[in-house]
Design a protein around this motif. Structure first.
Motif, mmCIF file in Angstrom:
data_model
loop_
_atom_site.group_PDB
_atom_site.id
_atom_site.type_symbol
_atom_site.label_atom_id
_atom_site.label_comp_id
_atom_site.label_asym_id
_atom_site.label_seq_id
_atom_site.Cartn_x
_atom_site.Cartn_y
_atom_site.Cartn_z
ATOM 1 N N UNK A 117 0.871 -1.172 0.000
ATOM 2 C CA UNK A 117 0.000 0.000 0.000
ATOM 3 C C UNK A 117 0.905 1.217 0.000
ATOM 4 N N UNK A 118 0.452 2.285 -0.640
ATOM 5 C CA UNK A 118 1.335 3.447 -0.773
ATOM 6 C C UNK A 118 1.456 4.222 0.541
ATOM 7 N N UNK A 119 2.698 4.504 0.973
ATOM 8 C CA UNK A 119 2.875 5.190 2.263
ATOM 9 C C UNK A 119 2.229 6.569 2.319
ATOM 10 N N UNK A 120 2.002 7.189 1.173
ATOM 11 C CA UNK A 120 1.344 8.507 1.181
ATOM 12 C C UNK A 120 -0.096 8.397 1.660
ATOM 13 N N UNK A 121 -0.690 7.207 1.538
ATOM 14 C CA UNK A 121 -2.062 7.071 2.023
ATOM 15 C C UNK A 121 -2.152 6.170 3.250
ATOM 16 N N UNK A 122 -1.005 5.861 3.855
ATOM 17 C CA UNK A 122 -1.033 5.040 5.073
ATOM 18 C C UNK A 122 -0.239 5.718 6.199
ATOM 19 N N UNK A 123 -0.351 7.040 6.268
ATOM 20 C CA UNK A 123 0.249 7.795 7.367
ATOM 21 C C UNK A 123 1.748 7.584 7.485
ATOM 22 N N UNK A 124 2.400 7.499 6.319
ATOM 23 C CA UNK A 124 3.856 7.473 6.318
ATOM 24 C C UNK A 124 4.496 6.124 6.535
ATOM 25 N N UNK A 125 3.693 5.092 6.783
ATOM 26 C CA UNK A 125 4.263 3.756 6.976
ATOM 27 C C UNK A 125 3.899 2.894 5.773
ATOM 28 N N UNK A 126 4.914 2.442 5.061
ATOM 29 C CA UNK A 126 4.659 1.532 3.956
ATOM 30 C C UNK A 126 4.101 0.231 4.525
ATOM 31 N N UNK A 127 2.961 -0.188 3.999
ATOM 32 C CA UNK A 127 2.309 -1.411 4.470
ATOM 33 C C UNK A 127 2.423 -2.475 3.400
ATOM 34 N N UNK A 128 2.911 -3.644 3.797
ATOM 35 C CA UNK A 128 2.921 -4.815 2.915
ATOM 36 C C UNK A 128 1.858 -5.775 3.411
ATOM 37 N N UNK A 129 1.116 -6.341 2.494
ATOM 38 C CA UNK A 129 0.185 -7.414 2.817
ATOM 39 C C UNK A 129 0.765 -8.674 2.200
ATOM 40 N N UNK A 130 0.763 -9.763 2.927
ATOM 41 C CA UNK A 130 1.374 -10.973 2.374
ATOM 42 C C UNK A 130 0.666 -12.228 2.860
ATOM 43 N N UNK A 131 0.900 -13.276 2.108
ATOM 44 C CA UNK A 131 0.463 -14.605 2.523
ATOM 45 C C UNK A 131 1.329 -15.627 1.795
ATOM 46 N N UNK A 132 1.258 -16.860 2.242
ATOM 47 C CA UNK A 132 2.059 -17.914 1.648
ATOM 48 C C UNK A 132 1.699 -18.051 0.172
ATOM 49 N N UNK A 133 2.682 -18.450 -0.636
ATOM 50 C CA UNK A 133 2.435 -18.627 -2.068
ATOM 51 C C UNK A 133 1.564 -19.831 -2.341
ATOM 52 N N UNK A 134 1.101 -19.916 -3.604
ATOM 53 C CA UNK A 134 0.317 -21.062 -4.078
ATOM 54 C C UNK A 134 -0.844 -21.376 -3.132
ATOM 55 N N UNK A 135 -1.520 -20.317 -2.712
ATOM 56 C CA UNK A 135 -2.626 -20.490 -1.784
ATOM 57 C C UNK A 135 -3.890 -20.945 -2.471
ATOM 58 N N UNK A 136 -4.955 -20.979 -1.697
ATOM 59 C CA UNK A 136 -6.217 -21.471 -2.250
ATOM 60 C C UNK A 136 -6.942 -20.383 -3.028
ATOM 61 N N UNK A 137 -6.606 -19.110 -2.751
ATOM 62 C CA UNK A 137 -7.320 -18.046 -3.473
ATOM 63 C C UNK A 137 -6.545 -17.668 -4.733
ATOM 64 N N UNK A 138 -6.848 -18.343 -5.791
ATOM 65 C CA UNK A 138 -6.226 -18.020 -7.070
ATOM 66 C C UNK A 138 -7.195 -17.267 -7.961
ATOM 67 N N UNK A 139 -8.066 -16.507 -7.329
ATOM 68 C CA UNK A 139 -9.159 -15.902 -8.072
ATOM 69 C C UNK A 139 -8.963 -14.419 -8.301
ATOM 70 N N UNK A 140 -7.726 -13.904 -8.054
ATOM 71 C CA UNK A 140 -7.551 -12.471 -8.241
ATOM 72 C C UNK A 140 -7.696 -12.111 -9.721
ATOM 73 N N UNK A 141 -8.596 -11.173 -9.966
ATOM 74 C CA UNK A 141 -8.893 -10.849 -11.358
ATOM 75 C C UNK A 141 -8.412 -9.453 -11.686
#
Ligand code: CO
Length: 141
Positions: A117-141
């Protein structure tokens, strides 16, 4: 859907100079060093209980971490939250008006799926979202 802090990302000029602080002064063990060409970084991971510290060294002048070091110096670069469903997490953030660095997850260290997420919109803290690879949710479109 966020259930824990996965790791803290810390920008350093050189891994080999920074690793002794974590090993000798703090008594942690470097689990692995991994280069991630797509992010233009080399990383070193230290396990800290349930979470990790990730040291980041830039491998190119146009690396985002190189730019961070030039403007802010060494220090905390991002906080990574583990999420069970990245696409839904990104949609929630976007709906809340947060600017996304990655519209869809990309592959990061350890084969994890990550998105920033861009730090300019997260109060100066760069936010990473993560999860293990090859997960069950392969539906990102
Ligand atoms: Co990270």
């Amino acid at each position: 859907m966020i259930d824990r802090i996965d790791h803290l990302g810390i920008a350093v000029h050189k891994l080999e100079d920074a690793i002794p602080l974590y090993e000798k002064a703090l008594g942690l063990t470097c689990e692995r060093i991994e280069e991630i060409p797509s992010q233009k970084v080399r990383t070193a991971f230290f396990k800290v209980g349930e979470t990790h510290v990730e040291l980041l060294e830039p491998t190119a002048d146009d690396s985002a971490v190189a730019k961070f070091l030039a403007s802010r110096g060494e220090g905390v670069h991002h906080v990574a939250f583990h999420s069970s469903d990245l696409p839904a997490q990104l949609a929630q953030a976007a709906d809340a008006g947060v600017r996304l660095v990655n519209e869809t997850p990309t592959i990061g260290a350890g084969g994890k799926r990550i998105a920033f997420l861009h730090p300019k919109s997260t109060r100066g803290v760069m936010v990473e979202l993560c999860r293990e690879g090859a997960g069950s949710e392969n539906s990102d479109s």
